[in-house]
Design a protein around this motif. Structure first.
Motif, short mmCIF file in Angstrom:
data_model
loop_
_atom_site.label_atom_id
_atom_site.label_comp_id
_atom_site.label_asym_id
_atom_site.label_seq_id
_atom_site.Cartn_x
_atom_site.Cartn_y
_atom_site.Cartn_z
N GLY A 36 23.83 0.73 11.00
CA GLY A 36 23.12 1.78 11.16
C GLY A 36 22.75 1.88 12.42
N ASN A 37 22.91 3.17 13.04
CA ASN A 37 22.85 3.26 14.45
C ASN A 37 21.32 3.58 14.86
OD1 ASN A 37 23.49 3.15 17.16
ND2 ASN A 37 24.65 4.95 16.99
N HIS A 38 20.30 2.68 14.82
CA HIS A 38 19.00 3.31 14.96
C HIS A 38 18.46 2.87 16.34
CE1 HIS A 38 19.01 3.72 10.72
NE2 HIS A 38 19.31 2.20 10.58
N MET A 62 11.79 4.81 8.87
CA MET A 62 12.48 5.81 8.47
C MET A 62 13.08 6.86 9.40
SD MET A 62 12.58 5.69 4.94
CE MET A 62 13.10 4.02 5.49
N HIS A 63 12.09 7.04 10.38
CA HIS A 63 12.38 8.07 11.20
C HIS A 63 12.34 7.81 12.75
CE1 HIS A 63 11.91 10.66 7.57
NE2 HIS A 63 10.69 10.08 7.66
#
Lengths: 245, 245
Positions: free
Chosen positions: B160-162, B242-243
């Motif tokens: 995931g690209n966080h 999460m965000h």
DNA sequence: CGGCAAATTGACTCCACTCAAAGGAGGTGG
DNA sequence: CCACCTCCTTTGAGTGGAGTCAATTTGCCG
């Protein structure tokens, strides 16, 4: 729903042979590798050949009960997740002879989605039957462990913090390797997936993929026409894959 | 090399019980989950308890022949690769009851390295014996498939690209969840690994990890003292996980 | 106490993302 | 068969977040 699935599953005698694992050109890359004779025959009885999938059709969706694994016979499939923000995340692409569904054994419910990117077809196997049979055929049990182990290896190794060019080069090399093992050309093949999917998979913006591709084309490393791609200079590509640009 | 390994492996009667799966508090998270009675007894016979590992000691190295899998009994272990440029890449950290080595079934040779980060000990099982036994104990075979499937799930989902903050928050939540399932506090635990290892695992620079930690401390979300960390505001941490920030 | 490694903090740079717009390909219906 | 629409892809300009380099502080162990 009119289609020639029946023809594919149960061909009408003459000329066209029934599609069995023993006659399948992908067998040695697929589940029945190292099986022969009676073992192979028993294994074949578990295989159900589905009708071809059209592009956009799902093999399974997150939330579906897990019952079977799928061996890809032809076409290209995409596994993906929908994250908590509703964003799609491409996990992987799957080519013929690769087996999908193993990630759903744990929990008994599919956590990922799998969709056909072009026309393709799969062999369907009830996992409970496969694992039952595996208890009687050591070679099959070994094969299952081997496939899952291989998948774990691949996922572990892919993790890597590379630049955009390097990531894309690694992606092309992976496809090239997989295609050539399956008897296709290593230097010219089809990118069945959209740029957006490639970008998502590589964790880049699709614009970045375009730019990388442009750079590689301008240096004569690759050439593209529509979804076809040619690797004109695999050595240069390999250098990028290894050490970045 | 003087150490009390013997004491741990073969305690001397009174008070301290012999460490068997049936008496191990981690059993239900570990390999023998869902095994009981005679099945559990047969399984236990395969288990060999090694002497404790000191920090920096390897469980296995890339290139070693694969023969056994390891169930972590105590301590924290790190899996990593050395890439083509000699750079270390942290694959994962492993806590008690987790099982390592499955990635080496395919090929029969270890592709990754596994090193103890602090004092810890493992149970060693010959994989050939385990898989043989699994053919006679369906629940054990299922368990093996389940563990490998779970590992595949985890690796697929992590992709995931966080942003840096989100990645670090997800990391803390993962540790918190795993520790609490094992009976430790969910809100205060030890980061056995160095900042550098964390950074490498999260694909960040170690300086970035420092900065993220600083930001979280200044907002009262976490507190640290040495390698101990407290989650003071798990809800805020969850929002970040999460965000993003 | 002294020496070394790990961790922190600051200043600056750069790569990839975002926003925006134009150019192509394929599909549909008139 | 063509016009139109839509989606995908490409290209450009500007921004921002994480990396790099470098200096300082902290902790560890002899």
């Amino acid at each position: 729903m009119k289609c020639d699935a029946k023809v594919l599953s149960f061909p009408v005698g003459q000329g066209m042979a029934r599609l069995t694992c023993s006659r399948c050109s992908l067998a040695e890359l697929c589940l029945p590798d190292h099986l022969a004779g009676a073992d192979l025959a028993r294994m074949e009885q578990l295989v159900e050949r589905s009708k071809p999938n059209r592009p956009g059709q799902h093999l399974y969706r997150a939330g579906d009960a897990f019952n079977e694994i799928f061996a890809i016979r032809s076409g290209c499939y995409k596994s993906y997740l929908i994250d908590e923000n509703g964003e799609e995340k491409v996990i992987d692409f799957h080519l013929p002879s690769e087996i999908v569904g193993f990630d759903a054994i744990h929990g008994g419910v599919h956590v990922s989605n799998c969709i056909a990117l072009d026309i393709g077809s799969v062999c369907t196997l009830k996992f409970s039957e496969v694992s039952d049979l595996a208890r009687h055929i050591p070679a099959l049990q070994n094969r299952l462990f081997d496939i899952m182990s291989h998948r774990i290896q691949d996922l572990e190794i892919v993790r890597g913090n590379h630049g955009a060019d390097q990531r894309f080069a690694l992606f092309l090399e992976s496809l090239s390797r997989r295609y050539s093992r399956r008897g296709y050309s290593a230097h010219e093949f089809t990118l069945a997936m959209s740029r957006k999917d490639i970008a998502n998979y590589l964790q880049l913006a699709s614009e970045t993929v375009s730019r990388v591709l442009h750079r590689m084309k301008s240096q004569g490393i690759v050439a593209t026409r529509r979804k076809q791609i040619q690797l004109l200079n695999p050595e240069a590509l390999h250098l990028i894959a290894m050490h970045g640009w």
